[in-house]
Structures are given as structure tokens and as C-alpha cells.
Design a protein around this motif. Structure first.
Motif, PDB file in Angstrom:
ATOM      1  N   ILE A  78      24.337  36.934  44.717  1.00 53.45           N
ATOM      2  CA  ILE A  78      25.212  36.262  43.763  1.00 53.45           C
ATOM      3  C   ILE A  78      26.310  37.194  43.281  1.00 53.45           C
ATOM      4  O   ILE A  78      27.460  36.781  43.081  1.00 53.45           O
ATOM      5  CB  ILE A  78      24.381  35.710  42.585  1.00 53.45           C
ATOM      6  N   CYS A  79      25.984  38.462  43.094  1.00 52.15           N
ATOM      7  CA  CYS A  79      26.987  39.452  42.695  1.00 52.15           C
ATOM      8  C   CYS A  79      28.124  39.509  43.710  1.00 52.15           C
ATOM      9  O   CYS A  79      29.311  39.493  43.346  1.00 52.15           O
ATOM     10  CB  CYS A  79      26.329  40.826  42.549  1.00 52.15           C
ATOM     11  N   ASP A  80      27.787  39.575  44.999  1.00 49.61           N
ATOM     12  CA  ASP A  80      28.820  39.600  46.035  1.00 49.61           C
ATOM     13  C   ASP A  80      29.646  38.320  46.017  1.00 49.61           C
ATOM     14  O   ASP A  80      30.869  38.365  46.227  1.00 49.61           O
ATOM     15  CB  ASP A  80      28.172  39.776  47.409  1.00 49.61           C
ATOM     16  N   ALA A  81      28.993  37.193  45.784  1.00 48.57           N
ATOM     17  CA  ALA A  81      29.707  35.918  45.760  1.00 48.57           C
ATOM     18  C   ALA A  81      30.712  35.870  44.611  1.00 48.57           C
ATOM     19  O   ALA A  81      31.861  35.445  44.787  1.00 48.57           O
ATOM     20  CB  ALA A  81      28.711  34.761  45.645  1.00 48.57           C
ATOM     21  N   VAL A  82      30.303  36.313  43.428  1.00 45.27           N
ATOM     22  CA  VAL A  82      31.198  36.300  42.265  1.00 45.27           C
ATOM     23  C   VAL A  82      32.357  37.256  42.468  1.00 45.27           C
ATOM     24  O   VAL A  82      33.522  36.920  42.226  1.00 45.27           O
ATOM     25  CB  VAL A  82      30.409  36.654  40.987  1.00 45.27           C
ATOM     26  N   ASN A  83      32.067  38.469  42.934  1.00 40.80           N
ATOM     27  CA  ASN A  83      33.127  39.458  43.131  1.00 40.80           C
ATOM     28  C   ASN A  83      34.106  39.049  44.225  1.00 40.80           C
ATOM     29  O   ASN A  83      35.293  39.373  44.169  1.00 40.80           O
ATOM     30  CB  ASN A  83      32.526  40.821  43.475  1.00 40.80           C
ATOM     31  N   GLY A  84      33.605  38.325  45.225  1.00 37.18           N
ATOM     32  CA  GLY A  84      34.457  37.963  46.349  1.00 37.18           C
ATOM     33  C   GLY A  84      35.270  36.703  46.145  1.00 37.18           C
ATOM     34  O   GLY A  84      36.372  36.586  46.684  1.00 37.18           O
ATOM     35  N   LEU A  85      34.740  35.758  45.348  1.00 40.86           N
ATOM     36  CA  LEU A  85      35.379  34.444  45.273  1.00 40.86           C
ATOM     37  C   LEU A  85      35.969  34.111  43.906  1.00 40.86           C
ATOM     38  O   LEU A  85      36.775  33.180  43.809  1.00 40.86           O
ATOM     39  CB  LEU A  85      34.370  33.353  45.662  1.00 40.86           C
ATOM     40  N   LEU A  86      35.580  34.820  42.863  1.00 44.63           N
ATOM     41  CA  LEU A  86      36.074  34.493  41.524  1.00 44.63           C
ATOM     42  C   LEU A  86      37.041  35.576  41.033  1.00 44.63           C
ATOM     43  O   LEU A  86      36.930  36.739  41.429  1.00 44.63           O
ATOM     44  CB  LEU A  86      34.904  34.359  40.540  1.00 44.63           C
ATOM     45  N   PRO A  87      37.988  35.203  40.170  1.00 46.26           N
ATOM     46  CA  PRO A  87      38.948  36.183  39.631  1.00 46.26           C
ATOM     47  C   PRO A  87      38.309  37.053  38.561  1.00 46.26           C
ATOM     48  O   PRO A  87      38.550  36.897  37.360  1.00 46.26           O
ATOM     49  CB  PRO A  87      40.054  35.291  39.051  1.00 46.26           C
ATOM     50  N   SER A  88      37.477  37.999  38.995  1.00 45.02           N
ATOM     51  CA  SER A  88      36.713  38.823  38.054  1.00 45.02           C
ATOM     52  C   SER A  88      36.973  40.303  38.248  1.00 45.02           C
ATOM     53  O   SER A  88      36.137  41.130  37.877  1.00 45.02           O
ATOM     54  CB  SER A  88      35.217  38.541  38.221  1.00 45.02           C
ATOM     55  N   LEU A  89      38.119  40.661  38.860  1.00 47.80           N
ATOM     56  CA  LEU A  89      38.489  42.063  39.092  1.00 47.80           C
ATOM     57  C   LEU A  89      37.430  42.810  39.903  1.00 47.80           C
ATOM     58  O   LEU A  89      37.290  44.018  39.798  1.00 47.80           O
ATOM     59  CB  LEU A  89      38.739  42.793  37.756  1.00 47.80           C
ATOM     60  N   GLN A  90      36.667  42.067  40.715  1.00 44.92           N
ATOM     61  CA  GLN A  90      35.642  42.619  41.599  1.00 44.92           C
ATOM     62  C   GLN A  90      34.522  43.328  40.855  1.00 44.92           C
ATOM     63  O   GLN A  90      33.800  44.150  41.430  1.00 44.92           O
ATOM     64  CB  GLN A  90      36.269  43.565  42.637  1.00 44.92           C
ATOM     65  N   VAL A  91      34.357  43.030  39.565  1.00 42.68           N
ATOM     66  CA  VAL A  91      33.263  43.620  38.791  1.00 42.68           C
ATOM     67  C   VAL A  91      32.468  42.562  38.035  1.00 42.68           C
ATOM     68  O   VAL A  91      31.396  42.855  37.499  1.00 42.68           O
ATOM     69  CB  VAL A  91      33.770  44.685  37.796  1.00 42.68           C
ATOM     70  N   GLY A  92      32.980  41.331  37.969  1.00 45.34           N
ATOM     71  CA  GLY A  92      32.271  40.287  37.220  1.00 45.34           C
ATOM     72  C   GLY A  92      30.878  40.046  37.751  1.00 45.34           C
ATOM     73  O   GLY A  92      29.950  39.761  36.992  1.00 45.34           O
ATOM     74  N   GLY A  93      30.714  40.169  39.064  1.00 44.24           N
ATOM     75  CA  GLY A  93      29.402  39.959  39.646  1.00 44.24           C
ATOM     76  C   GLY A  93      28.380  40.973  39.192  1.00 44.24           C
ATOM     77  O   GLY A  93      27.179  40.684  39.150  1.00 44.24           O
ATOM     78  N   ASP A  94      28.837  42.172  38.822  1.00 45.96           N
ATOM     79  CA  ASP A  94      27.904  43.198  38.351  1.00 45.96           C
ATOM     80  C   ASP A  94      27.329  42.838  36.985  1.00 45.96           C
ATOM     81  O   ASP A  94      26.155  43.109  36.706  1.00 45.96           O
ATOM     82  CB  ASP A  94      28.614  44.549  38.292  1.00 45.96           C
TER      83      ASP A  94
END
Length: 324
Positions: A78-94
């Protein structure tokens, strides 16, 4: 902030579309069509990297609160999915994976410290991986200027990474909470500051477990190499197989370009341009480099969208359990 993110996303989309038009949509489609069912083979290769990265993360959690490996796979995915597909500066998934661990009973401080240490391990190993990619790039004639730019970017990234590491040993989260308190004066901030101090202590304690941190870093490095094998497989099905050296160069510098463009959601457009440039240096046609980037995008969508749905399902179950 949302407007700025939207503007950056539109700029990245415009760059990606311009690259496709420049190389010819028909040629790009023909290249992807040659891959055919090989796209599914590339997607099936992703779980290998997922397993390796999950083991790295698991080793960085204290043994007393370390959950099972299987229970950590979904949060990492899920972390990879959030960082890859959502506008979260590649850290939201963490942030998301730390929260999902707390839902599995891991203390919040341990979950947060494990994620911070995992990010640090990723940064350290990516610096080494990128340095190797720059060395491999120098083998090609005419790549000196590109390698010089890459090396300058790597030095800047290394300086920022060192600053981040040193800040963690200087009470980074406590200082951040105190700074935030100056701008937002609502409620009682003592629990926030106390939690930040506990997180600082937990992060430092994680680094003191040096054998485990070294083992975790070796697993993380293996994850970067697994990504390189994914590139080799994609180029094989595109009909342009390359050697191991060029494969490592493409993946290491491609990841560096993507992470350097973290302010653009998904590094849209920047990743495509990077693979066009790097592919040309490796003797590939621009259309092949662009097709390689698009295959990575397809894999992110096919495996990332189910990850986002799984995240919503987990949060939904937790919400209704609390209501009950």
C-alpha cells in the motif's frame, strides 16, 4: 498547496504527452504491442522486490514489537501504491504504512521509528546504487556531460541525506513539533512534544542496533537490484535486450531522476524524459526508452490501484469496528 500540485501534475502530463507526440504515438504503441503478454510477466516480477523491501523494513523494528512478515506485506504494498499514484511527494505512503502497523498492534513510536530508519536505509543504499549507475554510464561515448550532471545531483542529494541523518540525532522530531507549536497555538502540545521526543529516542535506538541496520540495508540494496531485473525483463519483451551493466545503469539513474522530481506527482513526464535520455546513452532508440517508462507506469497502475482499494478497505473495517 493543492493548486500548486495540480499545476505541477499538468506540467508533467504535458511533458509526457509531448514526448509521445514527438516520438510518434504509433511507434510507441507498436513497441508496447511487441511486449504483449510480457507486460504481465513484468508485473509478476514486482512481488520479488516487494518481499525484499518488506524484509528490510521488518528487521528495523524492535524484536519485542516486530509483527510477522506476512502481516507487513500489505502495508508495504500500500505504501508503494500511495507514493506512486497519489500526490503525496513520494512520502505519503510511509505515513500510511506506519499507521497500518499501529492497527496491527505495533506501538506507534516503534512503527514510526521503523519507517524513519527504513527511509534512511533506502537513501543510503540509493546513493551507492546511483554512484554505481554513474560509473556504468561513463562507459558510453558522449555520456560524460550527462554523467557530470548526474554526479552533481548525487552530491547535492548526499548532502541533504547527511543533513537528514544528523538531524535525527539532534532531536529532529522534537524540534519540528516545537516549531509547529509556534505557528499553531491550539490545544495542549505537551502530548505531541512528548511523543516526538519518544520517537527521537526510538530512532536513535534503532541505529544503535547496527548489525540489524546493516542486514536491513543489504536487503534494501537487493531490492534495487531486483528493480534492475524488472528493467531487463521489460526490454527483453520489447525486443531490445541489453547487458547487465546497461540494465543497472538504466534502473539506478532512472530511480534517481524519479526521486529528484518528487514535487511532481509520480514524477510524471520527468521519468519519461529521463528514460529517453538514458536509453539513448545505452544505445536504445528514444521510442524504446519511452516505452520502457510506460511499461513501468502500466505496472504501477495494475498493482497500485488494487493497493489503494485495499487501503480503503482496511480503513473502512477499522472505522466500523470503532463505531461498533
Amino acid at each position: 498547496m493543492k493548486r500548486a500540485v495540480a499545476v505541477l501534475w499538468l506540467v508533467g502530463l504535458a511533458i509526457a504527452v509531448a514526448l509521445v507526440v514527438w516520438q510518434g504515438a504509433a511507434e510507441i504503441w507498436a513497441a508496447l504491442s511487441r511486449a504483449g503478454w510480457g507486460l504481465l510477466a513484468v508485473c509478476a516480477f514486482y512481488p520479488i522486490a516487494l518481499v525484499v523491501d518488506t524484509e528490510c523494513w521488518r528487521l528495523l523494528l524492535p524484536a519485542a514489537s516486530r509483527p510477522s512478515f506476512a502481516s507487513m506485506l500489505a502495508p508495504r504494498w500500500i505504501c508503494d501504491a500511495v507514493n506512486g499514484l497519489l500526490p503525496s511527494l513520494q512520502v505519503g505512503g510511509d505515513f500510511v504504512r506506519a499507521r497500518l502497523l499501529t492497527l496491527r498492534g505495533v506501538p506507534g513510536v516503534d512503527a514510526g521509528a521503523g519507517v524513519v530508519a527504513d527511509i534512511t536505509a533506502g537513501i543510503v543504499t540509493e546513493i551507492l546504487f546511483t554512484l554505481m549507475g554513474i560509473g556504468l554510464l561513463l562507459r558510453h561515448d558522449g555520456a560524460g556531460r550527462t554523467a557530470f550532471v548526474a554526479l552533481a545531483g548525487l552530491l547535492l542529494f548526499t548532502a541533504l541525506a547527511l543533513s537528514f541523518y544528523l538531524a535525527q540525532h539532534g532531536g529532529f522530531f522534537r524540534r519540528a513539533s516545537r516549531l509547529l507549536e509556534r505557528f499553531i497555538r491550539v490545544g495542549d502540545w505537551e502530548p505531541v512534544v512528548g511523543g516526538a521526543e519518544a520517537l527521537d529516542a526510538a530512532v536513535i535506538a534503532t541505529y544503535k542496533r547496527r548489525p540489524e541496520f546493516v542486514r536491513a540495508s543489504l536487503w534494501r540494496m537487493a531490492g534495487w537490484f531486483a528493480g534492475a531485473l524488472e528493467v531487463w525483463l521489460a526490454l527483453y519483451f520489447l525486443g531490445h535486450p541489453v547487458g547487465l551493466g546497461d540494465t543497472l545503469m538504466l534502473e539506478s539513474l532512472g530511480q534517481a531522476v524519479r526521486h529528484a522530481a518528487f514535487v511532481i506527482p509520480g514524477a510524471l513526464g520527468v521519468q519519461e524524459g529521463g528514460f529517453v535520455l538514458l536509453g539513448t546513452a545505452a544505445g536504445l532508440g528514444p521510442e524504446t526508452g519511452l516505452a520502457l517508462s510506460l511499461i513501468k507506469r502500466i505496472r504501477e497502475l495494475l498493482l497500485g490501484l488494487p493497493g489503494l482499494l485495499a487501503w480503503q478497505a482496511i480503513e473502512g473495517r477499522h472505522f466500523f469496528r470503532r463505531r461498533a
